[in-house]
Design an enzyme around this catalytic site. Structure first.
Site, PDB file in Angstrom:
ATOM      1  CG  HIS A 117      25.126   3.865  -3.749  1.00  0.00           C
ATOM      2  ND1 HIS A 117      24.923   3.215  -2.659  1.00  0.00           N
ATOM      3  CD2 HIS A 117      25.540   5.251  -3.590  1.00  0.00           C
ATOM      4  CE1 HIS A 117      24.360   4.434  -1.790  1.00  0.00           C
ATOM      5  NE2 HIS A 117      24.987   5.482  -1.963  1.00  0.00           N
ATOM      6  CG  ASP A 194      21.229   2.543  -8.563  1.00  0.00           C
ATOM      7  OD1 ASP A 194      20.231   3.194  -8.534  1.00  0.00           O
ATOM      8  OD2 ASP A 194      21.896   2.165  -8.030  1.00  0.00           O
ATOM      9  CD  GLN A 197      23.501   9.850  -8.920  1.00  0.00           C
ATOM     10  OE1 GLN A 197      23.528  10.951  -9.163  1.00  0.00           O
ATOM     11  NE2 GLN A 197      24.376  10.188  -7.320  1.00  0.00           N
ATOM     12  CE  LYS A 220      21.222   9.438  -4.777  1.00  0.00           C
ATOM     13  NZ  LYS A 220      21.816  10.244  -4.177  1.00  0.00           N
ATOM     14  CB  CYS A 363      27.903   4.758  -0.603  1.00  0.00           C
ATOM     15  SG  CYS A 363      27.431   6.015   0.746  1.00  0.00           S
TER      16      CYS A 363
HETATM   17  N1  C6P Z   1      23.956   8.444  -3.788  1.00  0.00           N
HETATM   18  C1  C6P Z   1      25.631  10.403  -3.575  1.00  0.00           C
HETATM   19  O1  C6P Z   1      26.335  11.370  -3.037  1.00  0.00           O
HETATM   20  P1  C6P Z   1      19.690   6.894  -1.470  1.00  0.00           P
HETATM   21  O2  C6P Z   1      20.229   6.899  -0.462  1.00  0.00           O
HETATM   22  O3  C6P Z   1      18.762   5.795  -0.788  1.00  0.00           O
HETATM   23  O4  C6P Z   1      18.377   8.016  -1.769  1.00  0.00           O
HETATM   24  O5  C6P Z   1      20.107   6.142  -2.525  1.00  0.00           O
HETATM   25  C2  C6P Z   1      21.605   5.659  -2.704  1.00  0.00           C
HETATM   26  C3  C6P Z   1      21.948   5.282  -3.864  1.00  0.00           C
HETATM   27  C4  C6P Z   1      21.589   4.139  -4.664  1.00  0.00           C
HETATM   28  N2  C6P Z   1      22.833   4.449  -6.485  1.00  0.00           N
HETATM   29  C5  C6P Z   1      23.279   5.631  -6.338  1.00  0.00           C
HETATM   30  C6  C6P Z   1      23.643   4.757  -7.630  1.00  0.00           C
HETATM   31  C7  C6P Z   1      23.242   6.288  -6.000  1.00  0.00           C
HETATM   32  O6  C6P Z   1      24.159   7.145  -6.007  1.00  0.00           O
HETATM   33  C8  C6P Z   1      22.750   6.424  -4.646  1.00  0.00           C
HETATM   34  C9  C6P Z   1      23.044   7.668  -3.831  1.00  0.00           C
HETATM   35  C10 C6P Z   1      24.677   9.602  -3.057  1.00  0.00           C
HETATM   36  O7  C6P Z   1      26.503   9.727  -4.525  1.00  0.00           O
HETATM   37  C11 C6P Z   1      24.289   9.566  -1.593  1.00  0.00           C
HETATM   38  S1  C6P Z   1      25.150   8.159  -1.031  1.00  0.00           S
END
Ligand code: C6P
Length: 405
Positions: A117, A194, A197, A220, A363
């Site tokens: 991401h 990370d 997910q 999430k 993203c």
């Molecule tokens: N992915 C998706 O629809 P934030 O936005 O800070 O809560 O998380 C960022 C982020 C970082 N790493 C991974 C693996 C992610 O999936 C995400 C967020 C969402 O896939 C929103 S872009």
């Protein structure tokens, strides 16, 4: 599974019962979490760690109880290792700033992977620019799994940190994170996982995994937005400098010299999101009452069913088909003449039928570019989804494909 606990799910969208399959972007909130936010502002709102008065003491206690719950959720050794942030992105930026300032020098290297991401690419890229260091990228095999042989070749005495997603937000695949950690540790290199997910879908044990850092977002996992976690092993957090300055993170301030607070407060400058942490604590209670293993099993079965149903459709490509997945499945559909149907078009027609999915680059542009497509359609599940949701989604998708021929 407990669908009625989520008030938002009972609504209609475009006159159709909502089928919410955009859980990898954010999950919906159970009533207990919504109530926790209202309760905080109705009954005990006050700034934490600052007041001798009753409300401040209550707020502080709730905030610290939530920290304990997070520590238990991921099996951290102590709640000192749990830093509250604004989200995964904020956690990674903080780590890049703190770790980078202390540990990175010109010529050093940081390793990420092709499927990250943007939040696990850009902060490291910015750090590398500041420090004249180099970002290295673990390539993918043909089946889209991480090439761990190539990773071995990338690790060197210049490597300072490896930062890799546990579960890909685009492909839903579970990366071989244990192997990555083992290989990195053999070279004395720390690993940041990370978990944006993975924490919502898998049972997480940072001690067993032996990761050095873990980052994830509350939203999430049925919790509120604006709250995230940076877990770090105490021995790391002790030696790293604070990423941000301000109130809360200090022990003593003078113009001559400022000293810093103890862990975890050293990394928490300013008034924290104590209402968010309390609400996240309630989300953790909620999932633990259902059972994390039961949730993981339920979602696994749903994702398997989803992938199997997609595989029955002609002219459709599921990415990383057959690889172990947690939560999400990505695909593209093609017209009978072989031309790719733009994922946005599929997404819009699904929405018109009440089905919420995410389309686009998610993203993760470097991965999408690697796949040589304009984006994908991604369906992602949570504990409240049912096989009937999948059936409704497949029926709506068939209609969309017919209309787009
Ligand atoms: N992915 C998706 O629809 P934030 O936005 O800070 O809560 O998380 C960022 C982020 C970082 N790493 C991974 C693996 C992610 O999936 C995400 C967020 C969402 O896939 C929103 S872009």
């Amino acid at each position: 599974m407990n669908r009625e606990d989520f008030p938002i799910l009972s609504q209609q969208v475009h006159n159709r019962a909502l089928v919410y399959l955009d859980n990898a972007a954010t999950t919906q909130k159970p009533q207990v979490v919504i109530d926790a936010i209202a309760e905080a502002y109705s009954h005990w709102n006050a700034n934490v760690h600052r007041g001798v008065h009753h409300l401040s003491q209550v707020a502080t206690q709730k905030h610290e109880e939530a920290r304990e719950k997070v520590a238990q959720l991921i099996h951290a050794q102590s709640s000192e290792e749990i830093i509250f942030t604004k989200g995964t992105t904020d956690s990674l930026n903080m780590l890049a700033r703190s770790f980078g300032d202390a540990m990175l020098h010109e010529g050093d290297e940081i390793i990420v992977s092709q499927l990250e991401h943007h939040s696990n690419i850009v902060p490291w890229q910015m750090l590398c620019e500041r420090k004249k260091a180099t970002l290295r990228v673990i390539p993918l095999r043909e089946d889209l799994s991480l090439d761990t042989e190539a990773f071995k070749g990338l690790l060197s005495d210049k490597t300072r940190l490896v930062s890799v997603a546990h579960v890909s937000n685009v492909l839903g695949i579970v990366n071989p994170i244990e192997e990555i950690i083992r290989l990195a540790h053999e070279k004395g290199v720390p690993v940041c996982v990370d978990g944006a997910q993975s924490v919502p879908h898998l049972v997480m044990d940072v001690q067993q995994l032996d990761c050095d850092f873990l980052v994830f977002s509350a939203h999430k996992m049925y919790g509120p937005t604006g709250l995230g976690i940076l877990y770090g092993k105490k021995e790391w957090l002790d030696q790293l400098p604070p990423a941000e300055g301000g109130g809360e993170m200090i022990e003593h301030v003078s113009f001559e010299k400022t000293t810093y607070n103890v862990l975890p407060y050293k990394f928490e400058a300013g008034t924290p999101n104590y209402v968010g942490s309390h609400a996240f604590g309630k989300a953790i209670d909620y999932v633990q009452e259902i059972g994390l293993e039961q949730i993981a099993e339920h979602e696994h079965e749903l994702a398997k069913y989803l992938e199997a149903q997609l595989a029955l459709l002609p002219n459709l490509r599921v990415y990383a088909a057959g690889l172990p997945k947690a939560g999400a499945v990505s695909f593209n559909v093609y017209r009978e003449d072989g031309v790719l149907i733009h994922p946005f078009d599929v997404g819009v027609l699904l929405d018109r039928q009440g089905v919420a999915v995410r389309t686009g680059h998610h993203c993760a542009e470097p991965l999408i570019e690697y796949l040589q497509v304009p984006g994908t359609v991604r369906a992602s599940v949570a504990l409240y989804n049912t096989p009937e949701d999948i059936d409704a989604f497949i029926a709506a998708l068939k209609k969309a494909i017919m209309m787009l021929q």
